[in-house]
Design a protein around this motif. Structure first.
Motif, PDB file in Angstrom:
ATOM      1  N   VAL A 125       0.883  -1.165   0.000  1.00  0.00           N
ATOM      2  CA  VAL A 125       0.000   0.000   0.000  1.00  0.00           C
ATOM      3  C   VAL A 125       0.918   1.211   0.000  1.00  0.00           C
ATOM      4  O   VAL A 125       1.701   1.407   0.939  1.00  0.00           O
ATOM      5  CB  VAL A 125      -0.928   0.011   1.226  1.00  0.00           C
ATOM      6  CG1 VAL A 125      -1.903   1.189   1.125  1.00  0.00           C
ATOM      7  CG2 VAL A 125      -1.695  -1.299   1.347  1.00  0.00           C
ATOM      8  N   GLN A 183       7.318   9.478   1.567  1.00  0.00           N
ATOM      9  CA  GLN A 183       6.460   8.364   1.198  1.00  0.00           C
ATOM     10  C   GLN A 183       6.388   7.366   2.346  1.00  0.00           C
ATOM     11  O   GLN A 183       7.341   7.200   3.108  1.00  0.00           O
ATOM     12  CB  GLN A 183       6.999   7.662  -0.057  1.00  0.00           C
ATOM     13  CG  GLN A 183       6.049   6.653  -0.658  1.00  0.00           C
ATOM     14  CD  GLN A 183       6.512   6.174  -2.030  1.00  0.00           C
ATOM     15  OE1 GLN A 183       7.600   6.509  -2.488  1.00  0.00           O
ATOM     16  NE2 GLN A 183       5.683   5.399  -2.699  1.00  0.00           N
ATOM     17  N   GLU A 223     -13.143  -5.168  -5.608  1.00  0.00           N
ATOM     18  CA  GLU A 223     -13.061  -3.771  -5.173  1.00  0.00           C
ATOM     19  C   GLU A 223     -13.148  -3.630  -3.661  1.00  0.00           C
ATOM     20  O   GLU A 223     -12.433  -2.828  -3.049  1.00  0.00           O
ATOM     21  CB  GLU A 223     -14.179  -2.968  -5.843  1.00  0.00           C
ATOM     22  CG  GLU A 223     -14.138  -1.483  -5.557  1.00  0.00           C
ATOM     23  CD  GLU A 223     -15.187  -0.702  -6.322  1.00  0.00           C
ATOM     24  OE1 GLU A 223     -15.510   0.425  -5.899  1.00  0.00           O
ATOM     25  OE2 GLU A 223     -15.697  -1.225  -7.333  1.00  0.00           O
ATOM     26  N   SER A 256     -10.294  -2.193  -1.213  1.00  0.00           N
ATOM     27  CA  SER A 256     -10.662  -1.063  -0.359  1.00  0.00           C
ATOM     28  C   SER A 256     -10.264  -1.315   1.093  1.00  0.00           C
ATOM     29  O   SER A 256      -9.860  -0.390   1.806  1.00  0.00           O
ATOM     30  CB  SER A 256     -12.168  -0.809  -0.463  1.00  0.00           C
ATOM     31  OG  SER A 256     -12.568   0.254   0.381  1.00  0.00           O
ATOM     32  N   GLN A 274      -6.640  -0.526   1.299  1.00  0.00           N
ATOM     33  CA  GLN A 274      -6.441   0.919   1.194  1.00  0.00           C
ATOM     34  C   GLN A 274      -6.787   1.621   2.506  1.00  0.00           C
ATOM     35  O   GLN A 274      -6.048   2.502   2.963  1.00  0.00           O
ATOM     36  CB  GLN A 274      -7.292   1.486   0.058  1.00  0.00           C
ATOM     37  CG  GLN A 274      -6.820   1.082  -1.318  1.00  0.00           C
ATOM     38  CD  GLN A 274      -7.770   1.541  -2.415  1.00  0.00           C
ATOM     39  OE1 GLN A 274      -8.988   1.551  -2.229  1.00  0.00           O
ATOM     40  NE2 GLN A 274      -7.220   1.914  -3.555  1.00  0.00           N
ATOM     41  N   ASN A 326      -4.539   3.891   4.993  1.00  0.00           N
ATOM     42  CA  ASN A 326      -4.959   5.250   5.342  1.00  0.00           C
ATOM     43  C   ASN A 326      -5.006   5.453   6.850  1.00  0.00           C
ATOM     44  O   ASN A 326      -4.519   6.470   7.371  1.00  0.00           O
ATOM     45  CB  ASN A 326      -6.325   5.529   4.725  1.00  0.00           C
ATOM     46  CG  ASN A 326      -6.728   6.977   4.831  1.00  0.00           C
ATOM     47  OD1 ASN A 326      -5.962   7.866   4.490  1.00  0.00           O
ATOM     48  ND2 ASN A 326      -7.928   7.229   5.325  1.00  0.00           N
ATOM     49  N   SER A 361      -1.445  10.830   1.180  1.00  0.00           N
ATOM     50  CA  SER A 361      -2.198  10.891  -0.070  1.00  0.00           C
ATOM     51  C   SER A 361      -3.168   9.712  -0.121  1.00  0.00           C
ATOM     52  O   SER A 361      -3.080   8.779   0.682  1.00  0.00           O
ATOM     53  CB  SER A 361      -1.225  10.794  -1.252  1.00  0.00           C
ATOM     54  OG  SER A 361      -0.689   9.477  -1.324  1.00  0.00           O
ATOM     55  N   PRO A 398      -4.382   6.189  -0.818  1.00  0.00           N
ATOM     56  CA  PRO A 398      -3.522   5.007  -0.941  1.00  0.00           C
ATOM     57  C   PRO A 398      -3.707   4.264  -2.257  1.00  0.00           C
ATOM     58  O   PRO A 398      -4.791   4.244  -2.826  1.00  0.00           O
ATOM     59  CB  PRO A 398      -3.960   4.141   0.245  1.00  0.00           C
ATOM     60  CG  PRO A 398      -5.373   4.555   0.498  1.00  0.00           C
ATOM     61  CD  PRO A 398      -5.470   6.002   0.143  1.00  0.00           C
ATOM     62  N   THR A 399      -2.616   3.666  -2.716  1.00  0.00           N
ATOM     63  CA  THR A 399      -2.626   2.822  -3.905  1.00  0.00           C
ATOM     64  C   THR A 399      -2.139   1.433  -3.527  1.00  0.00           C
ATOM     65  O   THR A 399      -1.130   1.295  -2.836  1.00  0.00           O
ATOM     66  CB  THR A 399      -1.695   3.397  -4.997  1.00  0.00           C
ATOM     67  OG1 THR A 399      -2.143   4.701  -5.360  1.00  0.00           O
ATOM     68  CG2 THR A 399      -1.688   2.504  -6.225  1.00  0.00           C
ATOM     69  N   THR A 430      -0.652  -2.158  -4.772  1.00  0.00           N
ATOM     70  CA  THR A 430       0.052  -2.747  -5.898  1.00  0.00           C
ATOM     71  C   THR A 430       0.734  -4.032  -5.468  1.00  0.00           C
ATOM     72  O   THR A 430       1.000  -4.235  -4.278  1.00  0.00           O
ATOM     73  CB  THR A 430       1.103  -1.760  -6.463  1.00  0.00           C
ATOM     74  OG1 THR A 430       1.692  -2.306  -7.645  1.00  0.00           O
ATOM     75  CG2 THR A 430       2.201  -1.493  -5.450  1.00  0.00           C
TER      76      THR A 430
END
Length: 202
Positions: free
Chosen positions: A65, A76, A106, A110, A113, A117, A138, A140-141, A143
């Motif tokens: 994340v 970061q 999804e 989530s 994410q 967060n 920011s 969150p992404t 990957t």
């Protein structure tokens, strides 16, 4: 640097980061109904080429994340774990089984994410209180990538101006057992310098 001076600096670094880890641990415990906690292992500065070894990063795929740090000073935050641990976390949050071999939907993404967060917000709130400089995460992404590569790219900003980079090792426990998660904080050169000055005065 003399051994005593080096030990003093490491102790001061731990004083700087202990409140951030405590905040993050309390937030994670609340988010996971007491399942997950954090503790500070160590904080130290290492040579750029030693980062992967110091963090025990492997050349295997990791779930990460990624969160940028907003504010006048940036950086970061990277939360990483292997896929099995990611699936266990998602399953505990959603209260149902998650197949490690299936793509996440999804709702499952989530959950990861929101974990990033909640964790990063608590962490950065403590750094903000310490420095007086407002910092926030920011969006969150999530990957799946090679942690060595992602962390290497993250520390490159520091490496442009510094021979050494700051590493904060965080120990995660789930249900009382240590798990292979990493929380990696990579401050910008400006934020690193501010934290270094504060550590030197403690």
């Amino acid at each position: 640097m003399a051994a005593n001076a080096l030990n003093d600096l490491r102790n001061n670094w731990e004083l700087i980061f202990a409140p951030a880890i405590e905040n993050a641990s309390a937030a994670m415990s609340a988010w996971t109904n007491g399942d997950v906690s954090l503790a500070l292992d160590e904080v130290r500065e290492v040579e750029v080429e030693e980062v992967a070894a110091a963090l025990d990063l492997t050349d295997e795929l990791s779930t990460m994340v990624l969160l940028g740090i907003g504010g006048a000073m940036g950086g970061q935050l990277i939360l990483s774990f292997d896929r099995d641990n990611a699936c266990r976390l998602i399953a505990s949050l959603l209260n149902r089984e998650v197949d490690r071999d299936e793509a996440w939907n999804e709702l499952e993404i989530s959950a990861l994410q929101e974990t990033g967060n909640i964790l990063s917000s608590a962490y950065l709130n403590a750094i903000t209180a310490l420095t007086g400089r407002r910092l926030w995460p920011s969006p969150p992404t999530v990957t799946e990538d090679y942690a060595m590569s992602v962390v290497g790219q993250a520390v490159m900003t520091q490496a442009l101006t510094e021979d050494r980079v700051l590493l904060c090792r965080t120990r995660f426990s789930r249900l009382g057992q240590r798990v292979e998660w990493n929380l990696i904080f990579v401050p910008s050169p400006e934020l690193l310098q501010l934290l270094r000055e504060m550590a030197a005065t403690l």
